[in-house]
Write a protein that holds these residues in place. Structure first.
Motif, short mmCIF file in Angstrom:
data_model
loop_
_atom_site.label_atom_id
_atom_site.label_comp_id
_atom_site.label_asym_id
_atom_site.label_seq_id
_atom_site.Cartn_x
_atom_site.Cartn_y
_atom_site.Cartn_z
N GLY A 108 0.80 -1.22 0.00
CA GLY A 108 0.00 0.00 0.00
C GLY A 108 0.83 1.27 0.00
O GLY A 108 0.33 2.33 -0.36
N GLY A 109 2.11 1.17 0.40
CA GLY A 109 2.99 2.34 0.37
C GLY A 109 3.14 2.93 -1.02
O GLY A 109 3.36 4.13 -1.17
N VAL A 110 2.99 2.10 -2.04
CA VAL A 110 3.05 2.59 -3.42
C VAL A 110 1.83 3.48 -3.67
O VAL A 110 1.95 4.62 -4.11
CB VAL A 110 3.11 1.42 -4.44
CG1 VAL A 110 3.00 1.95 -5.86
CG2 VAL A 110 4.39 0.61 -4.25
N GLY A 111 0.64 2.96 -3.38
CA GLY A 111 -0.59 3.72 -3.60
C GLY A 111 -0.68 4.98 -2.75
O GLY A 111 -1.27 5.97 -3.17
N LEU A 112 -0.07 4.91 -1.57
CA LEU A 112 -0.08 6.06 -0.67
C LEU A 112 1.01 7.08 -0.99
O LEU A 112 1.07 8.14 -0.38
CB LEU A 112 0.07 5.59 0.79
CG LEU A 112 -1.12 4.80 1.33
CD1 LEU A 112 -0.75 4.14 2.67
CD2 LEU A 112 -2.34 5.69 1.48
N GLY A 113 1.91 6.74 -1.91
CA GLY A 113 2.96 7.67 -2.32
C GLY A 113 4.22 7.63 -1.47
O GLY A 113 5.07 8.50 -1.60
N PHE A 114 4.36 6.63 -0.60
CA PHE A 114 5.57 6.52 0.22
C PHE A 114 6.74 5.94 -0.57
O PHE A 114 7.88 6.06 -0.16
CB PHE A 114 5.32 5.66 1.46
CG PHE A 114 4.36 6.29 2.42
CD1 PHE A 114 4.59 7.55 2.95
CD2 PHE A 114 3.21 5.62 2.80
CE1 PHE A 114 3.69 8.14 3.83
CE2 PHE A 114 2.30 6.19 3.68
CZ PHE A 114 2.55 7.46 4.19
N MET A 115 6.42 5.26 -1.68
CA MET A 115 7.47 4.70 -2.53
C MET A 115 6.95 4.55 -3.94
O MET A 115 5.74 4.42 -4.16
CB MET A 115 7.98 3.36 -1.98
CG MET A 115 6.98 2.22 -2.09
SD MET A 115 7.48 0.66 -1.31
CE MET A 115 9.04 0.32 -2.01
#
Length: 178
Positions: A57-64
């Motif tokens: 989910g970090g991809v979708g949240l913009g963390f990576m």
């Protein structure tokens, strides 16, 4: 048909929420858990196909970025190769938590797609996770479920429980040779 071992990544293969790393947002954040290289090598030696199914989910949240996620997986592969261990394929859900997508665990889609792609006999395969969504995804796919670790807040109803991946791998080898 082949037999598969489906592994969650964070908390099963690598550290997460530890003193050293909170989340794995880049290759420098990836640290294999003790015994993981040996466990995956045991699976390989027993002719299991080994897969990673992971919510990211970090991809979708913009963390990576997805490129950073690919770099994490390249490092994971290199770290495992030091033990002679290989991962046959990786599936990940890049969507935000609560996005309602069909691929995010606890949905079984990632497991089912890998099983179809690699001709896996679901009834003889295993999903190993450290949280309830992993176990639910495994149950939804029709594989045997294994909960590893000591997260007391999780009350997942897995088929079996082990302290870590190596303990499960040793059990699997012992029972296969009986």
């Amino acid at each position: 048909m082949n037999t598969g071992i489906f592994l969650d990544r964070d908390g099963v293969i690598n550290e997460v929420l530890s003193d050293r790393v909170k989340f794995v947002n880049g290759p420098d954040d990836l640290y294999l858990l003790e015994g993981v290289g040996e466990a995956i090598k045991l699976f390989n030696d027993q002719d299991y196909k080994v897969f990673v199914v992971t919510n990211q989910g970090g991809v979708g949240l913009g963390f990576m970025e997805e490129t950073a996620l690919q770099e994490v997986h390249i490092k994971m592969g290199a770290d495992l190769a030091e033990f002679g261990a290989i991962i046959d394929d990786i599936a990940y859900c890049p969507h935000k938590p609560k996005a309602g997508c069909a691929c995010r665990k606890p949905q079984p889609q990632m497991i089912l797609e890998l099983a179809e792609k690699h001709d896996i006999d679901i009834s003889k395969s295993y999903m190993i996770g450290d949280r309830e969504p992993d176990i639910e995804a495994g149950k939804g796919a029709g594989v045997k479920t294994i909960l590893v670790g000591d997260r007391k807040e999780e009350q997942a109803e897995a088929d079996m429980y082990f302290p870590d991946l190596l303990a499960f791998a040793n059990w699997l080898v012992e029972t296969a040779n009986e």
